[in-house]
Design an enzyme around this catalytic site. Sequence first.
Site, short mmCIF file in Angstrom:
data_model
loop_
_atom_site.label_atom_id
_atom_site.label_comp_id
_atom_site.label_asym_id
_atom_site.label_seq_id
_atom_site.Cartn_x
_atom_site.Cartn_y
_atom_site.Cartn_z
N ILE A 73 0.88 -1.18 0.00
CA ILE A 73 0.00 0.00 0.00
C ILE A 73 0.91 1.22 0.00
O ILE A 73 1.89 1.27 0.76
CB ILE A 73 -0.98 0.00 1.20
CG1 ILE A 73 -1.91 1.22 1.16
CG2 ILE A 73 -0.25 -0.07 2.53
CD1 ILE A 73 -3.11 1.10 2.11
N GLU A 107 2.49 -7.44 7.17
CA GLU A 107 3.73 -7.19 7.91
C GLU A 107 4.17 -5.78 7.60
O GLU A 107 4.00 -5.29 6.47
CB GLU A 107 4.80 -8.22 7.57
CG GLU A 107 5.26 -8.16 6.16
CD GLU A 107 5.86 -9.47 5.68
OE1 GLU A 107 5.63 -10.52 6.27
OE2 GLU A 107 6.56 -9.40 4.66
N ASN A 112 7.97 2.04 11.01
CA ASN A 112 7.05 2.78 10.12
C ASN A 112 5.81 3.21 10.89
O ASN A 112 4.72 2.65 10.77
CB ASN A 112 6.67 1.90 8.91
CG ASN A 112 5.98 2.68 7.81
OD1 ASN A 112 5.53 3.80 8.02
ND2 ASN A 112 5.89 2.09 6.63
N TYR A 119 -2.93 1.33 10.19
CA TYR A 119 -3.47 -0.02 10.40
C TYR A 119 -4.21 -0.11 11.75
O TYR A 119 -5.27 -0.72 11.83
CB TYR A 119 -2.34 -1.05 10.36
CG TYR A 119 -1.58 -1.08 9.05
CD1 TYR A 119 -2.25 -0.93 7.84
CD2 TYR A 119 -0.20 -1.25 9.01
CE1 TYR A 119 -1.56 -0.93 6.62
CE2 TYR A 119 0.50 -1.25 7.80
CZ TYR A 119 -0.19 -1.09 6.62
OH TYR A 119 0.48 -1.09 5.42
#
Length: 156
Positions: A73, A107, A112, A119
């Site tokens: 993404i 994952e 990050n 998420y």
Amino acid sequence: MSAIHLRAMQWPDITEVHAIETSVFAVDDWSVEQFWSELAQPTRHYVVAVDDGVIVGYAGCFVLPPDADVQTIAVSPASTGRGVGTALLQWLVACASRSGCAQLLLEVRADNAKAIGLYERAGFERISIRRDYYAPGVDAHIMRLRPLARVVDDEQ
Ligand SMILES: CC(C)(COP(=O)(O)OP(=O)(O)OC[C@H]1O[C@@H](n2cnc3c(N)ncnc32)[C@H](O)[C@@H]1OP(=O)(O)O)[C@@H](O)C(=O)NCCC(=O)NCCS
């Protein structure tokens, strides 16, 4: 302000998608051939976000019920912070649900924070850690969203 549209990624999109890929991933960026290979596989589902005719983001998942995995993404640097990443992720969740998957896994690099925030806001939880997965000292978090809503697509 024009609306951003989501649609399935097509072969001619790969050049634009790859330009974003190389601009956001400093290491381990996918080659054009990898995108071709992904689009060739029926288990893979890819979407692009288009703003006024220009691709500003993309995402894809690997769907093999009962599980689905986020493959990638990314949003072009000029278009972050406007909800494009959230919309792409929602598309992946809907795709996995529609395909009868019970969970969506991914994952992400432990450093990050932006992606992890995205998420977590979507309901993913960290379920394990893979030490030194990306490089020595760079761990991966494995995250999971479940249960997925059971969605039946009457159009298919
Ligand atoms: C991670 C990534 C996909 C997020 O994409 P994005 O389009 O910026 O995501 P969103 O806009 O939905 O959310 C990002 C932020 O914008 C905020 N936001 C979303 N919509 C907004 C709006 N309309 N107005 C203001 N802020 C908004 C969100 O609250 C969020 O804030 P936070 O990061 O401080 O928590 C993008 O930064 C990216 O491509 N990073 C590089 C590639 C990468 O790391 N991919 C993930 C690999 S696992």
